[in-house]
Design a protein around this motif. Structure first.
Motif, short mmCIF file in Angstrom:
data_model
loop_
_atom_site.label_atom_id
_atom_site.label_comp_id
_atom_site.label_asym_id
_atom_site.label_seq_id
_atom_site.Cartn_x
_atom_site.Cartn_y
_atom_site.Cartn_z
N GLU A 174 7.13 14.01 -30.03
CA GLU A 174 7.31 14.54 -31.31
C GLU A 174 6.00 14.09 -32.26
OE1 GLU A 174 11.10 13.68 -33.16
OE2 GLU A 174 11.97 14.70 -31.69
N VAL A 175 5.84 12.74 -31.91
CA VAL A 175 4.68 12.07 -32.87
C VAL A 175 3.17 12.67 -32.35
CG1 VAL A 175 3.26 9.97 -33.11
CG2 VAL A 175 5.75 9.82 -33.01
N ARG A 176 2.93 12.80 -30.90
CA ARG A 176 1.82 13.51 -30.41
C ARG A 176 1.74 15.00 -30.74
NH1 ARG A 176 -0.55 13.38 -25.44
NH2 ARG A 176 -2.35 13.62 -26.58
N GLY A 177 2.82 15.71 -30.76
CA GLY A 177 2.85 17.30 -30.95
C GLY A 177 2.58 18.09 -29.72
N VAL A 178 2.44 17.36 -28.45
CA VAL A 178 2.51 17.82 -27.18
C VAL A 178 3.30 16.98 -26.22
CG1 VAL A 178 0.08 18.98 -27.48
CG2 VAL A 178 0.48 16.49 -26.69
N GLN A 179 3.66 17.66 -25.05
CA GLN A 179 4.27 16.92 -23.95
C GLN A 179 3.34 15.79 -23.46
OE1 GLN A 179 6.05 19.25 -20.83
NE2 GLN A 179 7.65 19.93 -22.42
N THR A 180 4.28 14.64 -23.24
CA THR A 180 3.38 13.41 -22.59
C THR A 180 4.14 12.98 -21.27
OG1 THR A 180 5.14 12.23 -24.04
CG2 THR A 180 2.94 12.72 -24.93
N ASP A 181 4.70 14.07 -20.52
CA ASP A 181 4.97 13.60 -19.11
C ASP A 181 3.80 12.91 -18.32
OD1 ASP A 181 7.61 14.50 -19.52
OD2 ASP A 181 7.36 16.47 -18.52
N GLY A 182 2.73 13.46 -18.34
CA GLY A 182 1.69 13.03 -17.43
C GLY A 182 0.92 11.89 -17.97
#
Length: 198
Positions: free
Chosen positions: A114-122
């Motif tokens: 939510e903070v970054r605005g993109v998925q952070t799985d990687g």
């Protein structure tokens, strides 16, 4: 779409979902198939992984979601991969993710997303593999998402004695570090790495 094509799509979706996994409801919605078809595809993919020694993955069902995982038989090699000294250079995405976790810990992957605005799985997988971040339990409630925190290796990498030494945010009510604070965070990391290399 043929059965083989459906299996390829399913495998791609499971890989993209990462640790979050996918429910049968998500699969039926995205793939536009019935619940029974989704279960049949999941069962077939699971059998292909389990019955083939050439495959390094298995399909797990956890808390009502399905996700890909590595086979226990390969644990020795995976452990070696983590233990092998690796280049400590982090991508911009990993550094931003690390900054968010450092300032908001303990935090779930979805909160970081939510903070970054993109998925952070990687980026999170990279940070965990490098020992800068670890999971510390799970949230209560549906989904039981993992909570991520920084490690002592993180403090060492940034030359910090404790989390209290992190650069202070300009606005204590801010939801996320502003760009100037994040630049200071990254500069500090790069300076420490340069000193180690000298």
């Amino acid at each position: 779409m043929t059965r083989e094509e459906q299996l390829g799509v399913l495998e791609s979706l499971l890989f993209a979902a990462g640790d979050a996994g996918l429910s049968t409801e998500q699969l039926t919605g995205v793939m536009e198939i019935t619940h029974i078809e989704a279960l049949n595809l999941l069962e077939l993919l699971s059998e292909r992984y389990n019955d083939n020694p050439d495959r390094g993955l298995i399909l797990l069902e956890l808390a009502g979601t399905f996700q890909l995982a590595t086979k226990k038989a390969h644990a020795e090699y995976l452990r070696k991969l983590v233990e092998v000294p690796s280049n400590t250079v982090l991508s911009q995405a990993s550094l931003e993710t690390l900054a968010i976790i450092a300032y908001r810990q303990p935090v779930t992957r979805m909160e970081v997303d939510e903070v970054r605005g993109v998925q952070t799985d990687g980026p999170i997988r990279t940070l965990v593999a490098k020992g800068l971040v670890t999971d510390k339990g799970r949230v209560d409630g549906a989904g039981r998402a993992k909570l991520y925190v920084t490690t002592s290796e993180f403090l060492d990498a940034f030359g910090l004695n404790s989390l209290d030494d992190l650069p202070k945010l300009a606005d204590p009510e801010a939801e996320e570090p502003d760009q100037s604070e994040m630049d200071l965070f990254f500069d500090r990391f790069n300076q420490n790495k340069e000193q180690e290399e000298e």
